[in-house]
Design a protein around this motif. Sequence first.
Motif, short mmCIF file in Angstrom:
data_model
loop_
_atom_site.label_atom_id
_atom_site.label_comp_id
_atom_site.label_asym_id
_atom_site.label_seq_id
_atom_site.Cartn_x
_atom_site.Cartn_y
_atom_site.Cartn_z
N MET A 1 -51.09 2.52 23.46
CA MET A 1 -52.02 3.62 23.74
C MET A 1 -51.31 4.85 24.29
SD MET A 1 -55.47 1.95 25.20
CE MET A 1 -56.14 3.58 25.45
N SER A 2 -50.17 4.63 24.97
CA SER A 2 -49.45 5.78 25.52
C SER A 2 -48.58 6.46 24.46
CB SER A 2 -48.60 5.35 26.71
OG SER A 2 -47.57 4.48 26.30
N GLY A 3 -48.52 5.85 23.26
CA GLY A 3 -47.85 6.49 22.14
C GLY A 3 -46.38 6.19 22.03
N GLY A 4 -45.95 5.07 22.52
CA GLY A 4 -44.51 4.81 22.39
C GLY A 4 -44.22 3.43 22.31
N GLN B 1 -58.20 6.18 31.10
CA GLN B 1 -57.85 5.80 29.74
C GLN B 1 -57.21 4.40 29.67
OE1 GLN B 1 -56.45 8.21 31.50
NE2 GLN B 1 -54.24 8.30 31.21
N HIS B 2 -56.94 3.77 30.81
CA HIS B 2 -56.35 2.44 30.82
C HIS B 2 -57.40 1.33 30.80
CE1 HIS B 2 -52.37 4.00 32.77
NE2 HIS B 2 -52.59 4.52 31.58
N ASP C 1 -55.20 1.64 39.50
CA ASP C 1 -54.75 2.32 38.29
C ASP C 1 -55.92 2.85 37.48
OD1 ASP C 1 -52.70 3.13 36.40
OD2 ASP C 1 -53.42 1.49 35.12
N HIS D 1 -56.48 6.57 36.32
CA HIS D 1 -56.27 6.75 34.87
C HIS D 1 -57.37 6.02 34.10
CE1 HIS D 1 -52.29 8.24 35.92
NE2 HIS D 1 -52.12 7.15 36.63
N LEU E 1 -51.10 -1.12 26.58
CA LEU E 1 -50.81 0.09 27.35
C LEU E 1 -49.71 0.90 26.69
CD1 LEU E 1 -51.69 1.49 29.96
CD2 LEU E 1 -49.84 0.28 31.12
N LYS E 2 -48.70 0.22 26.20
CA LYS E 2 -47.57 0.89 25.52
C LYS E 2 -48.04 1.55 24.22
CE LYS E 2 -43.09 1.47 24.83
NZ LYS E 2 -42.33 2.41 25.59
#
Length: 111
Positions: free
Chosen positions: A108-111, A68-69, A62, A66, A105-106
């Motif tokens: 940072m992903s904006g939701g 950004q993770h 991952d 990605h 992770l949630k």
Amino acid sequence: MSIDVLVLGLFVGCVNYLFRYLPLRLNRGQNVQNRRGAVTILLDSIGIASICALLVVSTAPDLIQHHQHVLPVVIGFTVLIASFYKLRTIIIPTLLSALSFGLALKLMSGG
């Protein structure tokens, strides 16, 4: 075989070795009465070492895709290590690190 797989395998192996070796090395200076046996320390550290090794192996693909993770993975590792050394059991720290990784992770992903 890709060089990335070889580097990842070497990294996981080294970290796993250090998680087994460092508790033995750091416990050397204590008094003999307060000191636990080397085998006990080694067996206690196998749990955290195996969980960290599995975490590295499962998150590496991952992270390669990605970048950004990285922060959620670092948060998961930090929570795992800190809670393990506080609680001295592997079950609760594993669950806490998975929860903290998922929440980070949630968020940072904006939701």
